[in-house]
Design a protein around this motif. Structure first.
Motif, PDB file in Angstrom:
ATOM      1  N   ARG A 191       0.594  18.958  66.537  1.00 47.87           N
ATOM      2  CA  ARG A 191      -0.346  20.086  66.479  1.00 47.87           C
ATOM      3  C   ARG A 191       0.164  21.175  65.545  1.00 47.87           C
ATOM      4  O   ARG A 191      -0.618  21.792  64.811  1.00 47.87           O
ATOM      5  CB  ARG A 191      -0.560  20.649  67.888  1.00 47.87           C
ATOM      6  CG  ARG A 191      -1.320  19.705  68.813  1.00 47.87           C
ATOM      7  CD  ARG A 191      -1.457  20.280  70.208  1.00 47.87           C
ATOM      8  NE  ARG A 191      -2.011  19.300  71.143  1.00 47.87           N
ATOM      9  CZ  ARG A 191      -1.463  18.983  72.308  1.00 47.87           C
ATOM     10  NH1 ARG A 191      -0.342  19.584  72.702  1.00 47.87           N
ATOM     11  NH2 ARG A 191      -2.026  18.084  73.089  1.00 47.87           N
ATOM     12  N   PHE A 194      -0.524  20.319  61.959  1.00 43.93           N
ATOM     13  CA  PHE A 194      -1.922  20.509  61.561  1.00 43.93           C
ATOM     14  C   PHE A 194      -2.423  21.930  61.843  1.00 43.93           C
ATOM     15  O   PHE A 194      -3.629  22.179  61.788  1.00 43.93           O
ATOM     16  CB  PHE A 194      -2.820  19.514  62.306  1.00 43.93           C
ATOM     17  CG  PHE A 194      -2.708  18.097  61.810  1.00 43.93           C
ATOM     18  CD1 PHE A 194      -3.186  17.738  60.561  1.00 43.93           C
ATOM     19  CD2 PHE A 194      -2.112  17.121  62.596  1.00 43.93           C
ATOM     20  CE1 PHE A 194      -3.087  16.437  60.098  1.00 43.93           C
ATOM     21  CE2 PHE A 194      -2.004  15.811  62.146  1.00 43.93           C
ATOM     22  CZ  PHE A 194      -2.494  15.468  60.892  1.00 43.93           C
ATOM     23  N   GLU A 195      -1.511  22.849  62.109  1.00 48.28           N
ATOM     24  CA  GLU A 195      -1.888  24.184  62.574  1.00 48.28           C
ATOM     25  C   GLU A 195      -2.891  24.918  61.677  1.00 48.28           C
ATOM     26  O   GLU A 195      -3.760  25.638  62.197  1.00 48.28           O
ATOM     27  CB  GLU A 195      -0.635  25.046  62.755  1.00 48.28           C
ATOM     28  CG  GLU A 195      -0.883  26.301  63.550  1.00 48.28           C
ATOM     29  CD  GLU A 195       0.415  27.023  63.884  1.00 48.28           C
ATOM     30  OE1 GLU A 195       0.532  27.523  65.006  1.00 48.28           O
ATOM     31  OE2 GLU A 195       1.305  27.067  63.013  1.00 48.28           O
ATOM     32  N   ASP A 197      -5.436  23.899  60.456  1.00 49.83           N
ATOM     33  CA  ASP A 197      -6.764  23.444  60.871  1.00 49.83           C
ATOM     34  C   ASP A 197      -7.038  23.976  62.277  1.00 49.83           C
ATOM     35  O   ASP A 197      -6.268  23.700  63.205  1.00 49.83           O
ATOM     36  CB  ASP A 197      -6.805  21.914  60.877  1.00 49.83           C
ATOM     37  CG  ASP A 197      -8.219  21.366  61.073  1.00 49.83           C
ATOM     38  OD1 ASP A 197      -8.990  21.976  61.838  1.00 49.83           O
ATOM     39  OD2 ASP A 197      -8.530  20.328  60.468  1.00 49.83           O
ATOM     40  N   ARG A 199      -8.855  23.025  64.491  1.00 48.71           N
ATOM     41  CA  ARG A 199      -9.068  21.965  65.483  1.00 48.71           C
ATOM     42  C   ARG A 199      -7.762  21.399  66.027  1.00 48.71           C
ATOM     43  O   ARG A 199      -7.770  20.602  66.973  1.00 48.71           O
ATOM     44  CB  ARG A 199      -9.884  20.832  64.860  1.00 48.71           C
ATOM     45  CG  ARG A 199     -11.296  21.223  64.440  1.00 48.71           C
ATOM     46  CD  ARG A 199     -11.951  20.128  63.619  1.00 48.71           C
ATOM     47  NE  ARG A 199     -11.256  19.936  62.340  1.00 48.71           N
ATOM     48  CZ  ARG A 199     -11.590  19.017  61.435  1.00 48.71           C
ATOM     49  NH1 ARG A 199     -12.614  18.205  61.673  1.00 48.71           N
ATOM     50  NH2 ARG A 199     -10.914  18.902  60.304  1.00 48.71           N
ATOM     51  N   ALA A 200      -6.626  21.798  65.439  1.00 46.90           N
ATOM     52  CA  ALA A 200      -5.338  21.194  65.794  1.00 46.90           C
ATOM     53  C   ALA A 200      -5.014  21.345  67.275  1.00 46.90           C
ATOM     54  O   ALA A 200      -4.559  20.398  67.924  1.00 46.90           O
ATOM     55  CB  ALA A 200      -4.224  21.806  64.947  1.00 46.90           C
TER      56      ALA A 200
END
Length: 295
Positions: A191, A194-195, A197, A199-200
């Protein structure tokens, strides 16, 4: 805060891991005074030993105090804990060198030393001929399992050590090894990767683990992922089992399935449980295969 934990008999079935993770949930606080008692415990498998050792160190690292009710431990359980080095390592016995027998000794690794861990795995885990593998395949499997340790050191961010224990179960024809760290966990690292984003944070643990297991995916700057491909293939061929628990995520890989799921219990760190079947087969890498002469 005072608390007494009554440790039951713990196997390594799915519900047994839930028991371990519930123990973590009960003690994951600062300045706890925890007593472990074992009057209802007839046996502890390698996963329980590695996990309980880590849990004790975690409590201590948070300013807590740990007490062991040694009188509540049955003779057979105590003998096993002495034999695999758990009791002397934790300072609960006379500090004698463990007599391994069918045990892969309990160990704690506080810093990254590849040579020491590789020697441990080669000597005690795959060096006893419980599973018949060639030297080249042994090196390859051990190198893959080292990646589990390396990932824990580099990404776990744990305030305590990495904990291992294993056991050969002759009557079940099984060889098992558990490695556990009490760090941030794989889903947290995915997570964080992808932070940017939004949605992460909505990614569930199973989805994070599935992404981490895909070849080529990694949160590391050097491009190294989990690197478990060879271990996965050997487990399938050997009809063994590879299980990983991290947060509420659960992975099971065997010769029938590669399943990613979410459980109701939560454990912040990562636990890897490896099962090999001790059969009469002799395993080696395809690259070692030499065509036999016809005559």
């Amino acid at each position: 805060m005072k608390k007494t934990l009554s440790i039951p008999t713990i196997d390594d079935n799915a519900t047994d891991f839930d028991i371990l993770f519930n123990l973590w949930n009960q003690t994951n606080n600062d300045n706890m005074d925890v007593t472990f008692e074992f009057s209802n415990c007839n046996f502890l498998r390698q996963n329980a030993i590695a996990f309980l050792g880590g849990l004790i160190r975690l409590i201590q690292s948070k300013g807590g105090t740990v007490w062991f009710n040694l009188e509540s431990i049955s003779k057979t359980v105590k003998a096993n804990l002495e034999r695999n080095g758990f009791i002397p390592t934790l300072g609960l016995g006379n500090g004698s060198v463990p007599k391994t027998g069918n045990s892969i000794p309990y160990r704690e690794d506080s810093y990254q030393d590849k040579d020491v861990v590789v020697d441990y795995l080669k000597m005690y885990w795959l060096g006893q001929e419980w599973v018949h593998v060639s030297e080249m395949l042994k090196d390859a499997i051990v190198g893959t399992v080292w990646e589990i340790y390396a990932n824990a050191f580099e990404h776990g961010k744990s305030s305590v050590r990495i904990f291992s224990c294993g056991q050969h179960y002759p009557h079940r024809h099984e060889l098992k090894l558990t490695v556990v760290d009490f760090g941030a966990g794989i889903p947290s690292n995915v997570r964080l990767f992808f932070e940017p984003d939004p949605r992460a944070q909505s990614l569930n643990a199973a989805s994070c683990l599935k992404w981490a297991f895909q070849r080529g995916n990694t949160t590391k700057p050097d491009g190294r992922g989990l690197g478990l491909d060879l271990l996965k293939e050997f487990v399938k061929l050997n009809k063994g089992k590879l299980e990983i628990f991290s947060h509420e995520g659960y992975v099971i890989i065997d010769n029938k399935q590669e399943k990613f799921a979410n459980k109701t219990t939560f454990f912040e760190g990562t636990l890897v449980n490896i099962t090999f079947i001790c059969d009469e087969s002799h395993y080696r890498l395809v690259s070692e295969m030499v065509e036999e002469p016809l005559f």
